[in-house]
Write an enzyme that holds these catalytic residues in place. Sequence first.
Site, short mmCIF file in Angstrom:
data_model
loop_
_atom_site.label_atom_id
_atom_site.label_comp_id
_atom_site.label_asym_id
_atom_site.label_seq_id
_atom_site.Cartn_x
_atom_site.Cartn_y
_atom_site.Cartn_z
N GLY A 90 27.20 126.70 62.32
CA GLY A 90 27.55 126.65 63.74
C GLY A 90 28.99 127.00 64.05
O GLY A 90 29.46 126.78 65.18
N HIS A 97 39.12 124.46 62.25
CA HIS A 97 39.38 123.42 63.25
C HIS A 97 38.47 122.24 63.01
O HIS A 97 37.35 122.41 62.52
CB HIS A 97 39.20 123.95 64.68
CG HIS A 97 37.88 124.60 64.93
ND1 HIS A 97 37.60 125.89 64.52
CD2 HIS A 97 36.75 124.14 65.51
CE1 HIS A 97 36.36 126.19 64.85
NE2 HIS A 97 35.81 125.15 65.45
P1 5GP Z 1 32.94 125.94 66.51
O1 5GP Z 1 31.59 126.27 67.13
O2 5GP Z 1 33.58 127.17 65.90
O3 5GP Z 1 32.89 124.78 65.57
O4 5GP Z 1 33.83 125.45 67.72
C1 5GP Z 1 34.61 126.29 68.52
C2 5GP Z 1 34.98 125.48 69.73
O5 5GP Z 1 36.05 126.14 70.37
C3 5GP Z 1 33.85 125.36 70.77
O6 5GP Z 1 33.53 124.00 70.95
C4 5GP Z 1 34.44 126.01 72.02
O7 5GP Z 1 34.13 125.32 73.21
C5 5GP Z 1 35.93 125.97 71.75
N1 5GP Z 1 36.67 127.07 72.36
C6 5GP Z 1 36.37 128.39 72.29
N2 5GP Z 1 37.27 129.11 72.97
C7 5GP Z 1 38.18 128.23 73.46
C8 5GP Z 1 39.36 128.39 74.25
O8 5GP Z 1 39.76 129.49 74.63
N3 5GP Z 1 40.03 127.26 74.57
C9 5GP Z 1 39.62 126.01 74.16
N4 5GP Z 1 40.37 124.97 74.53
N5 5GP Z 1 38.51 125.84 73.42
C10 5GP Z 1 37.79 126.92 73.08
#
Ligand code: 5GP
Length: 132
Positions: A90, A97
């Site tokens: 996911g 992060h």
């Molecule tokens: P992943 O799915 O990679 O574990 O999580 C990525 C997270 O980054 C998602 O929950 C998404 O909402 C967040 N995200 C993506 N783009 C941005 C952005 O431009 N700003 C912020 N604050 N969060 C972001």
Amino acid sequence: MCIFCKIINHEIPSAVVYEDQDVLAILDISQVTKGHTLVMPKKHVRNILEADDETAEACIRTAKMLAKRIVERTGAAGVNVLTNCGEAAGQTVEHLHFHIIPRYSSNDAITIEFNPSEKQDLEAVCALLKED
Ligand code: 5GP
Ligand code: ZN
């Protein structure tokens, strides 16, 4: 440059919860629950598998500190701290992060279930994973 590197460089605005020389923590733009925070290293590494120990450690220390603060200040009943690694898990942004997701009740907007699937031979799996 990846989107989180742009956020770290202040090229894209974000709600910064914590910052030091190695780590940035911001509110996730899509708040799964109130207080959903992302902790990321300033150094670009793709995911936890590719991170050096120092980078991973700095993130985990910060995630622990902030998880405590977030629970205390939001009054959450619990918290999930997790990192997605790879598309199959996911991960959508390829910059390491950790999500800190405060939990208010079992029927909030997130479901994490550990459902039993195929039965495993624990001895064989353990032998595979144990150090020689
Ligand atoms: P992943 O799915 O990679 O574990 O999580 C990525 C997270 O980054 C998602 O929950 C998404 O909402 C967040 N995200 C993506 N783009 C941005 C952005 O431009 N700003 C912020 N604050 N969060 C972001
Ligand atoms: Zn990056």
